[in-house]
Motif scaffolding. Structure first.
Motif, PDB file in Angstrom:
ATOM      1  N   UNK A  11       0.696  -1.333   0.026  1.00  0.00           N
ATOM      2  CA  UNK A  11       0.067  -0.124   0.051  1.00  0.00           C
ATOM      3  C   UNK A  11       0.908   1.350   0.078  1.00  0.00           C
ATOM      4  N   UNK A  12       0.695   2.122  -0.996  1.00  0.00           N
ATOM      5  CA  UNK A  12       1.561   3.402  -0.870  1.00  0.00           C
ATOM      6  C   UNK A  12       1.099   4.240   0.060  1.00  0.00           C
ATOM      7  N   UNK A  13       2.145   4.885   0.602  1.00  0.00           N
ATOM      8  CA  UNK A  13       1.831   6.002   1.715  1.00  0.00           C
ATOM      9  C   UNK A  13       2.275   7.408   1.324  1.00  0.00           C
ATOM     10  N   UNK A  14       3.091   7.309   0.347  1.00  0.00           N
ATOM     11  CA  UNK A  14       3.603   8.644  -0.302  1.00  0.00           C
ATOM     12  C   UNK A  14       2.534   9.373  -1.401  1.00  0.00           C
ATOM     13  N   UNK A  15       2.825  10.452  -1.710  1.00  0.00           N
ATOM     14  CA  UNK A  15       2.056  10.940  -2.864  1.00  0.00           C
ATOM     15  C   UNK A  15       2.310  10.377  -4.356  1.00  0.00           C
ATOM     16  N   UNK A  16       1.093   9.994  -4.909  1.00  0.00           N
ATOM     17  CA  UNK A  16       1.321   9.275  -6.240  1.00  0.00           C
ATOM     18  C   UNK A  16       1.025  10.258  -7.446  1.00  0.00           C
ATOM     19  N   UNK A  17       1.908  10.330  -8.374  1.00  0.00           N
ATOM     20  CA  UNK A  17       1.642  11.091  -9.544  1.00  0.00           C
ATOM     21  C   UNK A  17       0.671  10.561 -10.271  1.00  0.00           C
ATOM     22  N   UNK A  18      -0.096  11.267 -10.987  1.00  0.00           N
ATOM     23  CA  UNK A  18      -1.296  10.958 -11.870  1.00  0.00           C
ATOM     24  C   UNK A  18      -0.857  11.277 -13.402  1.00  0.00           C
ATOM     25  N   UNK A  19      -1.707  10.810 -14.201  1.00  0.00           N
ATOM     26  CA  UNK A  19      -1.489  11.054 -15.727  1.00  0.00           C
ATOM     27  C   UNK A  19      -1.745  12.704 -15.981  1.00  0.00           C
ATOM     28  N   UNK A  20      -2.255  13.375 -15.278  1.00  0.00           N
ATOM     29  CA  UNK A  20      -2.495  14.756 -15.378  1.00  0.00           C
ATOM     30  C   UNK A  20      -1.219  15.577 -15.042  1.00  0.00           C
ATOM     31  N   UNK A  22      -0.372  15.846 -11.930  1.00  0.00           N
ATOM     32  CA  UNK A  22      -0.440  16.349 -10.472  1.00  0.00           C
ATOM     33  C   UNK A  22      -0.125  14.861  -9.628  1.00  0.00           C
ATOM     34  N   UNK A  23       0.248  15.276  -8.390  1.00  0.00           N
ATOM     35  CA  UNK A  23       0.514  14.314  -7.360  1.00  0.00           C
ATOM     36  C   UNK A  23      -0.473  14.552  -6.338  1.00  0.00           C
ATOM     37  N   UNK A  24      -1.312  13.292  -5.751  1.00  0.00           N
ATOM     38  CA  UNK A  24      -2.195  13.304  -5.031  1.00  0.00           C
ATOM     39  C   UNK A  24      -1.808  12.630  -3.844  1.00  0.00           C
ATOM     40  N   UNK A  25      -2.662  12.773  -2.629  1.00  0.00           N
ATOM     41  CA  UNK A  25      -2.567  11.670  -1.744  1.00  0.00           C
ATOM     42  C   UNK A  25      -2.906  10.135  -2.155  1.00  0.00           C
ATOM     43  N   UNK A  26      -2.212   9.164  -1.705  1.00  0.00           N
ATOM     44  CA  UNK A  26      -2.287   7.912  -2.221  1.00  0.00           C
ATOM     45  C   UNK A  26      -3.861   7.218  -2.213  1.00  0.00           C
ATOM     46  N   UNK A  27      -4.608   7.555  -1.197  1.00  0.00           N
ATOM     47  CA  UNK A  27      -5.842   6.936  -0.949  1.00  0.00           C
ATOM     48  C   UNK A  27      -6.762   7.395  -2.121  1.00  0.00           C
ATOM     49  N   UNK A  28      -6.590   8.345  -2.858  1.00  0.00           N
ATOM     50  CA  UNK A  28      -7.377   8.842  -3.909  1.00  0.00           C
ATOM     51  C   UNK A  28      -7.412   7.641  -5.010  1.00  0.00           C
ATOM     52  N   UNK A  29      -6.489   7.106  -5.210  1.00  0.00           N
ATOM     53  CA  UNK A  29      -6.415   5.949  -6.372  1.00  0.00           C
ATOM     54  C   UNK A  29      -6.715   6.599  -7.488  1.00  0.00           C
ATOM     55  N   UNK A  30      -7.422   5.776  -8.287  1.00  0.00           N
ATOM     56  CA  UNK A  30      -7.524   5.992  -9.889  1.00  0.00           C
ATOM     57  C   UNK A  30      -9.038   6.193 -10.071  1.00  0.00           C
ATOM     58  N   UNK A  31      -9.926   5.851  -9.025  1.00  0.00           N
ATOM     59  CA  UNK A  31     -11.356   5.938  -9.469  1.00  0.00           C
ATOM     60  C   UNK A  31     -11.534   7.336  -9.509  1.00  0.00           C
ATOM     61  N   UNK A  32     -12.228   7.666 -10.774  1.00  0.00           N
ATOM     62  CA  UNK A  32     -12.625   9.019 -11.055  1.00  0.00           C
ATOM     63  C   UNK A  32     -13.441   9.965  -9.825  1.00  0.00           C
ATOM     64  N   UNK A  33     -14.385   9.106  -9.287  1.00  0.00           N
ATOM     65  CA  UNK A  33     -15.383   9.290  -8.233  1.00  0.00           C
ATOM     66  C   UNK A  33     -14.476   9.958  -7.203  1.00  0.00           C
ATOM     67  N   UNK A  34     -13.543   9.229  -6.628  1.00  0.00           N
ATOM     68  CA  UNK A  34     -12.773   9.453  -5.558  1.00  0.00           C
ATOM     69  C   UNK A  34     -11.723  10.627  -5.688  1.00  0.00           C
ATOM     70  N   UNK A  35     -11.143  10.178  -7.017  1.00  0.00           N
ATOM     71  CA  UNK A  35     -10.217  11.390  -7.342  1.00  0.00           C
ATOM     72  C   UNK A  35     -10.865  13.065  -7.311  1.00  0.00           C
ATOM     73  N   UNK A  36     -12.200  12.955  -7.732  1.00  0.00           N
ATOM     74  CA  UNK A  36     -12.840  14.257  -7.702  1.00  0.00           C
ATOM     75  C   UNK A  36     -13.173  14.759  -6.459  1.00  0.00           C
ATOM     76  N   UNK A  37     -13.497  13.685  -5.665  1.00  0.00           N
ATOM     77  CA  UNK A  37     -13.585  13.928  -4.228  1.00  0.00           C
ATOM     78  C   UNK A  37     -12.472  14.763  -3.478  1.00  0.00           C
ATOM     79  N   UNK A  38     -11.222  14.060  -3.736  1.00  0.00           N
ATOM     80  CA  UNK A  38      -9.996  14.309  -3.188  1.00  0.00           C
ATOM     81  C   UNK A  38      -9.711  15.690  -3.901  1.00  0.00           C
ATOM     82  N   UNK A  39      -9.874  16.243  -5.013  1.00  0.00           N
ATOM     83  CA  UNK A  39      -9.485  17.415  -5.601  1.00  0.00           C
ATOM     84  C   UNK A  39     -10.326  18.622  -5.288  1.00  0.00           C
TER      85      UNK A  39
END
Length: 211
Positions: A11-20, A22-39
């Motif tokens: 399980x990642x504990x550090x920020x994750x770089x996404x295709x756009x 941007x680096x996000x908290x790892x819990x946001x994952x790749x689910x668009x619903x979760x990413x939008x909520x995080x952002x």
């Protein structure tokens, strides 16, 4: 021969770089619903009483489940609970509770439904005093607390403030409001900024808090 068991992914504990980019908290994952909520929502200071009421109720329904489960059902919850209007919820009778228990769009748990009604009563009582939001924000002295965690492993699952809030709410007869649930609530509504410092939202939420 039985196949060798596959090792569980780390399980990642550090920020994750996404295709756009941007680096996000790892819990946001790749689910668009979760990413939008995080952002757009998580960590943004929320001062509106009704919005805080809704989030507290939904966090109570999350107990024992994952937040993404509740997030995907949020619109169904809003419809089932009449837009989370406390004045309406306090009038729920056994017939309404039975309809909620038959609604497959939400989490059907009678204890949590009854707690929603109790929380609505508590909300209205606090509105007669200093206000529901004023009470909840008082546990962080009325201002967002800024953390500077580099990994999720550094962050707590509860705090002195969430323990104090839990003690107070439980004393008022509310349930599903333990210190861990309330710390997650505080993170979500921006009472604490727990976006990792390497996440692009950390500075944005810190700037909102300063305003």
């Amino acid at each position: 021969m039985p196949s060798a068991s596959r090792p569980k992914p780390v399980r990642r504990v550090d920020p994750v770089s996404h295709d756009d980019g941007r680096c996000r908290c790892p819990w946001a994952g790749a689910d668009p619903v979760y990413v939008a909520y995080h952002d757009t929502e998580w960590g943004v200071p929320e001062w509106d009483d009704r919005a805080l009421f809704e989030k507290l109720i939904l966090d109570g329904f999350q107990a024992g489940l994952s937040w993404i489960t509740i997030l995907r059902k949020r619109e169904a919850f809003r419809l089932a609970f009449d837009g989370f209007v406390p004045e309406t919820i306090v009038r729920y009778d056994e017939a309404k509770i039975a309809r909620l228990m038959a609604d497959a769009g939400i989490v059907r748990n009678k204890a949590k439904i009854l707690n929603t009604i109790a929380t609505a009563r508590f909300f209205l009582a606090e509105q007669e005093r200093d206000g529901f939001g004023t009470l909840l924000w008082s546990f962080v002295d009325g201002a967002p607390r800024q953390n500077a965690f580099r990994t999720t492993a550094e962050g707590p699952v509860e705090s002195e403030a969430s323990r104090a809030m839990a003690k107070h709410l439980k004393a008022q007869g509310l349930s599903f409001c333990g210190p861990t649930i309330l710390y997650a609530f505080m993170q979500a509504v921006g009472m604490v900024n727990d976006h990792l410092v390497g996440c692009f939202r950390h500075e944005a939420c810190r700037a909102m808090a300063s305003r």
